[in-house]
Motif scaffolding. Structure first.
Motif, PDB file in Angstrom:
ATOM      1  N   GLU A 128       8.035  12.796 -52.241  1.00 14.89           N
ATOM      2  CA  GLU A 128       8.380  14.009 -52.988  1.00 14.89           C
ATOM      3  C   GLU A 128       9.228  13.638 -54.188  1.00 14.89           C
ATOM      4  O   GLU A 128      10.267  12.987 -54.057  1.00 14.89           O
ATOM      5  N   TYR A 129       8.796  14.062 -55.365  1.00 16.21           N
ATOM      6  CA  TYR A 129       9.591  13.917 -56.583  1.00 16.21           C
ATOM      7  C   TYR A 129      10.248  15.267 -56.852  1.00 16.21           C
ATOM      8  O   TYR A 129       9.565  16.261 -57.132  1.00 16.21           O
ATOM      9  N   ARG A 130      11.554  15.316 -56.754  1.00 11.35           N
ATOM     10  CA  ARG A 130      12.290  16.567 -56.898  1.00 11.35           C
ATOM     11  C   ARG A 130      13.040  16.547 -58.232  1.00 11.35           C
ATOM     12  O   ARG A 130      13.549  15.506 -58.659  1.00 11.35           O
ATOM     13  N   PHE A 131      13.188  17.707 -58.881  1.00 10.03           N
ATOM     14  CA  PHE A 131      13.744  17.771 -60.230  1.00 10.03           C
ATOM     15  C   PHE A 131      14.882  18.785 -60.322  1.00 10.03           C
ATOM     16  O   PHE A 131      14.967  19.728 -59.529  1.00 10.03           O
ATOM     17  N   ASN A 132      15.714  18.596 -61.333  1.00  8.14           N
ATOM     18  CA  ASN A 132      16.715  19.602 -61.700  1.00  8.14           C
ATOM     19  C   ASN A 132      16.049  20.687 -62.547  1.00  8.14           C
ATOM     20  O   ASN A 132      14.902  20.559 -62.965  1.00  8.14           O
ATOM     21  N   GLY A 133      16.825  21.732 -62.839  1.00  7.28           N
ATOM     22  CA  GLY A 133      16.402  22.729 -63.812  1.00  7.28           C
ATOM     23  C   GLY A 133      15.296  23.650 -63.369  1.00  7.28           C
ATOM     24  O   GLY A 133      14.618  24.272 -64.199  1.00  7.28           O
TER      25      GLY A 133
ATOM     26  N   LEU B 113      10.594  14.646 -70.046  1.00  9.91           N
ATOM     27  CA  LEU B 113      10.908  15.976 -69.526  1.00  9.91           C
ATOM     28  C   LEU B 113      11.949  16.677 -70.391  1.00  9.91           C
ATOM     29  O   LEU B 113      12.719  16.019 -71.106  1.00  9.91           O
ATOM     30  N   PRO B 114      12.016  18.002 -70.332  1.00  8.95           N
ATOM     31  CA  PRO B 114      13.094  18.724 -71.020  1.00  8.95           C
ATOM     32  C   PRO B 114      14.462  18.228 -70.549  1.00  8.95           C
ATOM     33  O   PRO B 114      14.607  17.710 -69.429  1.00  8.95           O
ATOM     34  N   ALA B 115      15.460  18.426 -71.374  1.00  5.40           N
ATOM     35  CA  ALA B 115      16.797  17.871 -71.111  1.00  5.40           C
ATOM     36  C   ALA B 115      17.363  18.310 -69.771  1.00  5.40           C
ATOM     37  O   ALA B 115      18.101  17.565 -69.119  1.00  5.40           O
ATOM     38  N   ASN B 116      17.032  19.536 -69.337  1.00  6.06           N
ATOM     39  CA  ASN B 116      17.608  20.054 -68.089  1.00  6.06           C
ATOM     40  C   ASN B 116      16.725  19.776 -66.876  1.00  6.06           C
ATOM     41  O   ASN B 116      17.051  20.184 -65.762  1.00  6.06           O
ATOM     42  N   GLN B 117      15.619  19.102 -67.081  1.00  4.48           N
ATOM     43  CA  GLN B 117      14.684  18.844 -65.977  1.00  4.48           C
ATOM     44  C   GLN B 117      14.484  17.329 -65.831  1.00  4.48           C
ATOM     45  O   GLN B 117      13.629  16.737 -66.480  1.00  4.48           O
ATOM     46  N   LYS B 118      15.295  16.743 -64.981  1.00  9.66           N
ATOM     47  CA  LYS B 118      15.224  15.307 -64.726  1.00  9.66           C
ATOM     48  C   LYS B 118      14.990  15.073 -63.241  1.00  9.66           C
ATOM     49  O   LYS B 118      15.220  15.956 -62.415  1.00  9.66           O
ATOM     50  N   ILE B 119      14.553  13.881 -62.906  1.00 12.31           N
ATOM     51  CA  ILE B 119      14.342  13.547 -61.494  1.00 12.31           C
ATOM     52  C   ILE B 119      15.699  13.540 -60.798  1.00 12.31           C
ATOM     53  O   ILE B 119      16.589  12.774 -61.164  1.00 12.31           O
TER      54      ILE B 119
ATOM     55  N   SER C 223       8.837  20.709 -57.250  1.00 10.58           N
ATOM     56  CA  SER C 223       8.605  19.355 -56.755  1.00 10.58           C
ATOM     57  C   SER C 223       7.128  18.996 -56.850  1.00 10.58           C
ATOM     58  O   SER C 223       6.237  19.860 -56.798  1.00 10.58           O
ATOM     59  N   LEU C 224       6.888  17.672 -56.957  1.00 10.36           N
ATOM     60  CA  LEU C 224       5.537  17.141 -56.934  1.00 10.36           C
ATOM     61  C   LEU C 224       5.424  16.191 -55.753  1.00 10.36           C
ATOM     62  O   LEU C 224       6.380  15.465 -55.441  1.00 10.36           O
ATOM     63  N   TYR C 225       4.242  16.192 -55.108  1.00 10.30           N
ATOM     64  CA  TYR C 225       4.089  15.444 -53.867  1.00 10.30           C
ATOM     65  C   TYR C 225       2.914  14.473 -53.970  1.00 10.30           C
ATOM     66  O   TYR C 225       1.801  14.873 -54.355  1.00 10.30           O
ATOM     67  N   HIS C 226       3.183  13.231 -53.615  1.00  6.76           N
ATOM     68  CA  HIS C 226       2.115  12.231 -53.521  1.00  6.76           C
ATOM     69  C   HIS C 226       1.886  11.937 -52.045  1.00  6.76           C
ATOM     70  O   HIS C 226       2.737  11.350 -51.385  1.00  6.76           O
TER      71      HIS C 226
ATOM     72  N   GLY D 214      15.818   9.016 -48.854  1.00  7.24           N
ATOM     73  CA  GLY D 214      15.992   9.764 -50.092  1.00  7.24           C
ATOM     74  C   GLY D 214      16.831   9.042 -51.133  1.00  7.24           C
ATOM     75  O   GLY D 214      17.977   8.651 -50.859  1.00  7.24           O
ATOM     76  N   TYR D 215      16.253   8.881 -52.321  1.00  2.30           N
ATOM     77  CA  TYR D 215      17.016   8.424 -53.489  1.00  2.30           C
ATOM     78  C   TYR D 215      17.624   9.658 -54.136  1.00  2.30           C
ATOM     79  O   TYR D 215      16.905  10.598 -54.512  1.00  2.30           O
ATOM     80  N   ILE D 216      18.946   9.694 -54.234  1.00  2.00           N
ATOM     81  CA  ILE D 216      19.651  10.794 -54.879  1.00  2.00           C
ATOM     82  C   ILE D 216      20.255  10.255 -56.171  1.00  2.00           C
ATOM     83  O   ILE D 216      21.152   9.401 -56.152  1.00  2.00           O
ATOM     84  N   ALA D 217      19.758  10.724 -57.300  1.00  2.00           N
ATOM     85  CA  ALA D 217      20.131  10.154 -58.594  1.00  2.00           C
ATOM     86  C   ALA D 217      21.633  10.172 -58.832  1.00  2.00           C
ATOM     87  O   ALA D 217      22.196   9.198 -59.354  1.00  2.00           O
ATOM     88  N   ALA D 218      22.286  11.243 -58.444  1.00  6.90           N
ATOM     89  CA  ALA D 218      23.717  11.383 -58.723  1.00  6.90           C
ATOM     90  C   ALA D 218      24.549  10.290 -58.066  1.00  6.90           C
ATOM     91  O   ALA D 218      25.624   9.940 -58.564  1.00  6.90           O
ATOM     92  N   ASN D 219      24.079   9.759 -56.957  1.00 11.27           N
ATOM     93  CA  ASN D 219      24.844   8.762 -56.217  1.00 11.27           C
ATOM     94  C   ASN D 219      24.254   7.357 -56.274  1.00 11.27           C
ATOM     95  O   ASN D 219      24.992   6.372 -56.177  1.00 11.27           O
ATOM     96  N   LEU D 220      22.946   7.257 -56.409  1.00 11.91           N
ATOM     97  CA  LEU D 220      22.299   5.967 -56.196  1.00 11.91           C
ATOM     98  C   LEU D 220      21.685   5.333 -57.444  1.00 11.91           C
ATOM     99  O   LEU D 220      21.242   4.194 -57.398  1.00 11.91           O
ATOM    100  N   TYR D 221      21.668   6.072 -58.561  1.00 10.53           N
ATOM    101  CA  TYR D 221      21.177   5.472 -59.806  1.00 10.53           C
ATOM    102  C   TYR D 221      22.038   4.263 -60.171  1.00 10.53           C
ATOM    103  O   TYR D 221      21.535   3.234 -60.624  1.00 10.53           O
ATOM    104  N   THR D 222      23.336   4.381 -59.968  1.00  7.38           N
ATOM    105  CA  THR D 222      24.258   3.297 -60.346  1.00  7.38           C
ATOM    106  C   THR D 222      24.533   2.322 -59.207  1.00  7.38           C
ATOM    107  O   THR D 222      25.353   1.414 -59.354  1.00  7.38           O
TER     108      THR D 222
END
Length: 448
Positions: free
Chosen positions: A358-363, A336-342, A367-370, A309-317
């Motif tokens: 699985e692409y999971r979003f805020n807001g 995406l809308p401002a409150n709906q990000k990956i 989720s979308l699944y490939h 799992g890639y978790i944006a809050a911890n692993l984007y940076t």
């Protein structure tokens, strides 16, 4: 021998010993003709005078602890009124700031920066680069014990841990070009146009050895591990920046020669340190990993379930998340809308529902699944994702247009390199990196 002659002989010997003692005492008196306080005051004046003697001040590349951190360049211009002009490459702010200093007497003579300036950024306990240094900061100091002069340098030892620190005479160019150190930092990190894989190659004049090279810009620290079986050599080094390259500590030792200064070559992005007799050490790029591992095999069909799992809050940076990957994430988020990000990208290998991304979003966005299947390229040692379908959890859907470029990196027909890393980021979860075999895409994930 007659008794009176014996007395004459003894008297003569005593006289010689007395005169010799007087001579030695005279030498001792000359050697210790000053009290400890007088000697310290003389040292204090000596240090004061030398601090003021350099027209353009002094430069120090401060490696606070070269087992975990790199070097930080500081420039100092001392004035007789007890003020100092200071600049550093600690961060993007290379402006010059004024503060105060003192040459103080204690058990020895020391230089103390008494009011806050750039040097104090390395000693603040609440300012730390990684969790392991929490409450320790950058392990720096602002008091330096004077140990004399050598070849025009001022030699200090830090009060905190006794590490040697040298002040060398600065030039006008040093002040003018300090900001270029931060430009060089980007070359050390690696430009987006360069390959993601790097190596250190040493040459002792006859034999070359290669090492897997990894650099962490947060700590300015690098590791280089031999890729050769039976050659148990590695280098761990702090990195400091200069306008023309880097300086490392400890030195990279090759054939008994200690190499510390690496010069940058913009043509190929390499850094080379040159000794004598054909001895060199070069940090350079590679189009593929030096060691092709079998880590990907744990993810193939038929293996137990693993979730990465890639978790944006911890692993984007994370330093292992490539700039190109972040650009693709930003591009998808921009639609995406401002409150709906990956918020997450989770890859389920061999779950009860198969393998899927699985692409999971805020807001509150669903989720979308490939859905994919996996295969392997045994020559390149890559895993290949093969398209099956898309769904939103309740029904099949068309491929989302806003995810097209990002998702295409996972579907690279040449496959992805998978590496189970040894380092940790924030949590104790094992880190896995997913890297394209043809582009500069690399995503950092936790094993969940």
């Amino acid at each position: 021998m007659k008794i009176k002659n014996i007395y004459k002989y003894l008297t003569a010997m005593l006289l010689v010993l007395y005169l010799s003692a007087c001579s030695n005492n005279t030498d001792a008196d000359q050697l210790f003709d000053k009290t400890p306080t007088e000697r310290l005051n003389a040292q204090k004046k000596e240090l004061n005078d030398i601090l003021l003697s350099s027209e353009f001040g002094w430069k120090a590349v401060y490696f606070t602890d070269n087992t975990v951190l790199g070097g930080y360049t500081h420039l100092f211009k001392f004035a007789a009124d007890g003020t100092v002009q200071m600049a550093s490459d600690f961060d993007a702010d290379t402006d010059v700031y004024k503060s105060e200093y003192q040459v103080q007497l204690g058990s020895t003579v020391s230089l103390v920066f008494t009011t806050k300036n750039r040097i104090h950024l390395l000693s603040e306990s609440d300012n730390y680069p990684i969790p392991a240094l929490r409450s320790k900061g950058y392990l720096g100091d602002f008091q330096f014990l004077y140990y004399g002069q050598e070849n025009g340098d001022i030699v200090f030892k830090t009060n905190r841990n006794g590490q040697e620190l040298r002040f060398v005479k600065a030039t006008a160019q040093d002040w003018q070009d300090l900001h270029l150190n931060l430009d060089m930092e980007q070359n050390v990190i690696g430009a987006d146009s360069r390959p993601l894989f790097r190596l250190l190659e040493t040459n002792d004049g006859t034999t070359k050895h290669q090492f897997d090279f990894a650099f962490d810009p947060v700590t300015r620290f690098a590791n280089a591990t031999s890729i050769e079986t039976g050659y148990a050599v590695s280098y761990n080094m702090g990195v400091g920046y200069s306008p023309t390259g880097i300086v490392v500590s400890p030195a990279v030792e090759v054939a008994g020669q200690k190499l510390t200064v690496f010069v940058y070559n913009d043509a190929d992005g390499s850094f080379t340190a040159t000794g004598t007799g054909g001895v060199t050490a070069t940090i350079k790029y590679s189009n593929k990993p030096l060691i092709l591992n079998d880590d990907y095999k744990a993810l193939l069909t038929g293996k137990p379930q693993i979730v990465l799992g890639y978790i944006a809050a911890n692993l984007y940076t994370a330093p292992t998340t490539s700039t190109y990957c972040k650009d693709l994430l930003d591009k998808a988020n921009a639609t995406l809308p401002a409150n709906q990000k990956i918020s997450r990208i989770q890859i389920y290998f061999n779950s009860a529902f198969g393998t899927y991304i699985e692409y999971r979003f805020n807001g509150g966005k669903a989720s979308l699944y490939h859905n994919v299947t996996t295969s392997e390229n045994t020559t390149n040692k890559t895993i290949i994702f093969n398209h099956d379908s898309w769904d939103n959890g309740t029904a099949y859907i068309a491929a989302p247009a806003f995810l097209k470029d990002l998702d295409a990196e996972f579907m690279n027909t040449n496959g992805l390199y998978i590496r189970k890393e040894s380092f940790k980021i924030t949590y104790s979860n094992t880190i896995w990196t997913i890297t394209s075999s043809t582009t500069n895409f690399r995503l950092t994930t936790y094993q969940l």
